[in-house]
Every structure is written in structure tokens, then in C-alpha cells.
Design an enzyme around this catalytic site. Structure first.
Site, PDB file in Angstrom:
ATOM      1  N   ASN A   1      40.191  34.535  44.724  1.00 30.21           N
ATOM      2  CA  ASN A   1      39.725  33.857  45.928  1.00 30.21           C
ATOM      3  C   ASN A   1      40.893  33.075  46.498  1.00 30.21           C
ATOM      4  OD1 ASN A   1      38.679  30.587  46.082  1.00 30.21           O
ATOM      5  ND2 ASN A   1      38.158  31.949  47.767  1.00 30.21           N
TER       6      ASN A   1
ATOM      7  N   MET B   1      37.816  34.260  53.266  1.00 28.97           N
ATOM      8  CA  MET B   1      37.771  33.769  51.896  1.00 28.97           C
ATOM      9  C   MET B   1      36.606  34.403  51.143  1.00 28.97           C
ATOM     10  SD  MET B   1      40.276  31.644  51.535  1.00 28.97           S
ATOM     11  CE  MET B   1      40.053  30.262  50.418  1.00 28.97           C
ATOM     12  N   CYS B   2      36.723  34.390  49.848  1.00 31.03           N
ATOM     13  CA  CYS B   2      35.746  35.078  49.012  1.00 31.03           C
ATOM     14  C   CYS B   2      35.093  34.058  48.080  1.00 31.03           C
ATOM     15  CB  CYS B   2      36.444  36.146  48.188  1.00 31.03           C
ATOM     16  SG  CYS B   2      37.525  37.194  49.174  1.00 31.03           S
ATOM     17  N   GLN B   3      34.244  34.499  47.203  1.00 33.66           N
ATOM     18  CA  GLN B   3      33.716  33.623  46.167  1.00 33.66           C
ATOM     19  C   GLN B   3      33.752  34.331  44.820  1.00 33.66           C
ATOM     20  OE1 GLN B   3      30.636  30.884  46.482  1.00 33.66           O
ATOM     21  NE2 GLN B   3      31.020  30.359  48.628  1.00 33.66           N
TER      22      GLN B   3
ATOM     23  N   HIS C   1      32.325  39.005  42.254  1.00 32.05           N
ATOM     24  CA  HIS C   1      33.078  38.606  43.437  1.00 32.05           C
ATOM     25  C   HIS C   1      32.321  39.045  44.677  1.00 32.05           C
ATOM     26  CE1 HIS C   1      36.390  39.141  46.459  1.00 32.05           C
ATOM     27  NE2 HIS C   1      36.964  38.123  45.824  1.00 32.05           N
TER      28      HIS C   1
END
Lengths: 268, 268
Positions: free
Chosen positions: A108, A1-3, A77
């Protein structure tokens, strides 16, 4: 997962204070160390900075912090690779031209086996589900509106429908900007903060650094920040509801993508 | 008028030595002080650096020189504004996605009242004749080849025809790359240099700095440089003829865009 981190402001503004905390999450306070990127709009132009190094240790991020860059719309990101290798072409934001505007997009979430057929109008350069979904989103807008940009309310309605459709394939939190406004869609987690007069003191969650925002802003400065997780401890971050699409323009949150409120008058 | 610099190499290579001389032309040894830009391919991804400041005094250019950036395909440009204001969206190179590849384009010359109708598939973000011509070029390729990339020889033939057509509107020296190869079209002025073993000593025209290229290259390094005006005094720059289109791939000049020669064997 990303932010994700996004900003929309009524005047060109610096994102340095918030971005410094956010980029800690790329390898220091978060595990999102497979690359990072930021898109800074300058009028209709879009400067894109992307790197496969962790943002917390990045020479490019250091350079960025020393620049006097200001923008009315920024999307940033930090990446934790789930689909697509660690490679420059897989770093968000992705940028494409449509209707004579640059569009920057960051995502995300994970889209499992997305059934989002592409027809060749926009084709991914990398191998992420995110860029694929972005291409699908733009192709659908072209199919719906042709070669002329629609009015903001029509675009908002189309994006809300598209966000619902794509969210059926998985989690689809995204930020999207054309340099005029910022769309933010919450599929699972996204927080919004409106900053304006009177400005408070803010302390960054990621490294404890605090600042008096009033010392860095004019009375009429106004901005909205959107982030996966709140960046400061002392401000009123609001969690969006799953399924919500917001549109920010001139530093204001515009329900349904249209201006329904009278312009705010500052009590000075 | 502007100036162009392009590089195509068989392995990721640094352009620092040549670029340092070239960027002097943006306000020091040349009058091209209305912005500059460089596109560095990294596999299929393209890093784009653009700035409205003169390249000779640019903090971004300083930063770039300190980076260990290497690439097989690079396009750089220093701008003297003739059409279109001094603005970020008018800085070359311009980048668009086609056939799942990023395409970078930079132009030197003036196109007077170009009758190059656009249909909305690619639309300029800025106001230059150059970006308009780039959009026309890409739209014509889509009309001719649809959504699948053609073979190099077919693409070369189509670009040669397009270059002839657009050159009827004015001077149209350009560089174009998709990260795999580099096209260079000479309408009025363009020079080419092939660098390979044995490497010579080279002295920059713009500031007199000299370097032993053999100290910085391996025996099998090979590259082609393309520039509006020669960058070094001691090397064999070749002037292209007006109307010539060249295609460079793997550090070699490929006539007609196709590999007709057997691979070179190094005599070591």
C-alpha cells in the site's frame, strides 16, 4: 491507494469474519474497486486468488466466504489503481519462489520514480511500482544471502534495511509472508491487533456485524491481524509507527524477528 | 501416473466442455484422485487453481464450471501420486516467473532418480520429481539464454534438447506455457486435436455428453487440444510419437516452433 489485511495465527484459522469487512472496502465502504486478491498459505503451498472486479461485488469473494478455508498466514489486498492498469497481473498479492518457499507480498502506497535497478533474477510480470519493489527486495535478499535462507533475525535485519531504502522513494507499507511468518512494514499507516484468550465481542467497522469471538475460537487460539485501518470497533488496534517493521509468528508479535519471550502459559 | 490436458486457442475460449470430461478422470472414470489443478492464462497473468481433493467430486471444479472463464492458454492436470505426498504443494501445474513471464508446467510420467542438479535459481517447494524437473528445465534455460527471452525457434530447439535429456531419466510427457503459446512433449503417450471450421459434433468419452461445437464457436475460432488420452469419440485425435515436441500458437500447430505456413484463409 490500496488497503492491506494480513493474519498470522498459531493454528490454521478462518479469516472469514475480518475478511468480509475488509472486502467491503473494495467498492462499498471504500473506493478500492480496481481489483483484489488474497494469498492463503497451506503449509509451504500458497493459494492465490486475484480478480480485477471490485471485491464488494465479487462472485469469487462470495465463493471464498462459503469455503472452510483455514490458514496460519493470509495476506489480502484491495486495489485502487495508481500505477499500472486495471489488469489481473497488477493485482496484489504477488507471489514468487525463493529458497524453496513461496513468498507472497502486498503493498500500500506510491513509489515515485523508484531507482531500484533489477538484474533479471526476478522480473515484474505486470506494470506496478509494487511488483517492481517486490522484485528488487527479493533480488537484494539473494545478493545478500545467496541460495540459502538466512536465520529469522538476519532476515528481519535485512528487510528492515531494505524497507528503509525503498521508503525513500515514497510510501511503502507492505505485508510479506513465506507461510511460516508474516512481516509487516509501516511507512505511513498500519494497525496491529493481537487476538487471544480471553476473546471479546467484536463489531465490524464496515457493516456493523458483531460476533462473540469466544464462540469461534478455542482457548489456545492466538492470532495477530494487521490492517491499513482497524476492522473492528471494540478491540485494541495499535497504530504502528512510521518506519516500524514487525514480524509475527505462531500468532505472536516477535520484536526484531526473534523469539525473546518465554512461551505464554494460559491461565485456565 | 497422472493425466494432462492443454489448450491453445487463437481467441480466449472456454474449455468447459473438454474440462468436464477430463475432470471425471480424477476419481470417477480414472484413478487419478490425489489432487488436480488448472492454470488459466489471462494475458501475461496466470490464475492457478489447485486442490488435493479428487477433481470428480470437487466443489472448486463445480465453481469453475459455472464461471465464464475464457483463456487462450490453459493447462490442467489430474494427479495420481507416485512421488511426493498428497499435498497442495505437490499438485500440478507448477508456476514460476522467468523473463517477466509466468510459466505453467504439468507432467505425466515417472522420473527415476533423476540426476538433474539444481543450483538454487529455481528450487522445488514440494517433493515431486515433476517440480524438480521443471526447476531443472528453467535453470538450464537461464544458463543458456541469460536474462532475456530467446526467439521461439531457439526456445523450441533448447526445449527439445532438454526434453531428450530429461526423458533419459524416465517418462516425461509435459505441457508448458507462458501464456503466449503451448509446448507439448510426448515421451510415451499424448494426443493432439485441432478444432476449427467446419466444427463437428463431439461426444465425450468419459460421460457420453455430446455437443454441436458449431453452436458454441464462431467461424474463425480455432484451437488445439492436447490430452493424455482422447477426450471425445467423434474427432480426429492424433497420437504423438515418443520424442515429439510440439508448439501451438494462435490455435495452430507450428512445426519446430516457428511459423512456416501462410495464414490460413477461411473458405466461407
Amino acid at each position: 491507494m490500496c488497503q492491506l489485511l494480513g493474519m498470522n495465527a498459531n493454528k490454521p484459522a478462518s479469516l472469514h469474519f475480518s475478511l468480509a469487512g475488509f472486502l467491503c472496502r473494495g467498492g462499498r465502504t471504500g473506493e478500492h474497486s480496481d481489483g483484489w486478491g488474497a494469498a492463503y498459505f497451506d503449509g509451504p503451498a500458497c493459494r492465490l486468488l486475484v480478480e480485477t472486479a471490485p471485491s464488494a461485488d465479487s462472485a469469487l469473494a462470495d465463493w471464498l466466504h462459503r469455503q472452510p478455508l483455514r490458514s496460519r498466514n493470509i495476506i489480502a489486498h484491495v486495489r485502487k489503481a495508481t500505477r499500472g492498469a486495471v489488469a489481473l497481473e497488477n493485482c496484489h498479492p504477488f507471489v514468487r519462489e525463493l529458497w524453496g518457499r513461496q513468498w507472497a507480498f502486498a503493498h500500500n502506497g506510491n513509489l515515485k520514480d523508484p531507482h531500484l535497478p533489477l538484474r533479471g533474477r526476478f522480473t515484474p510480470v505486470g506494470t506496478t511500482d509494487s511488483e517492481h519493489a517486490f522484485c528488487y527486495l527479493l533480488e537484494t535478499l539473494v545478493r545478500q544471502f545467496g541460495h540459502r535462507a538466512p536465520q529469522p533475525a538476519a532476515l528481519y535485519a535485512a528487510l528492515a534495511e531494505l524497507a528503509r531504502e525503498i521508503s525513500a522513494c515514497g510510501s511503502f507499507n507492505f505485508l510479506l509472508s513465506d507461510g511460516a511468518g508474516l512481516f509487516a512494514h509501516c511507512s505511513t499507516t498500519l494497525h496491529v491487533l493481537e487476538r487471544g484468550y480471553p476473546f471479546s465481542r467484536a463489531r465490524r467497522v464496515d457493516d456493523g456485524v458483531a460476533v462473540e469471538l469466544g464462540h469461534h475460537n478455542h482457548l489456545d487460539d492466538r492470532m495477530c491481524l494487521v490492517a491499513t485501518a482497524p476492522l473492528t470497533e471494540d478491540e485494541s488496534w495499535q497504530a504502528l509507527q512510521p518506519g516500524e517493521l514487525r514480524y509475527f509468528r505462531d500468532g505472536r508479535d516477535l520484536p526484531q524477528g526473534v523469539e525473546k519471550r518465554a512461551p505464554l502459559l494460559l491461565a485456565v
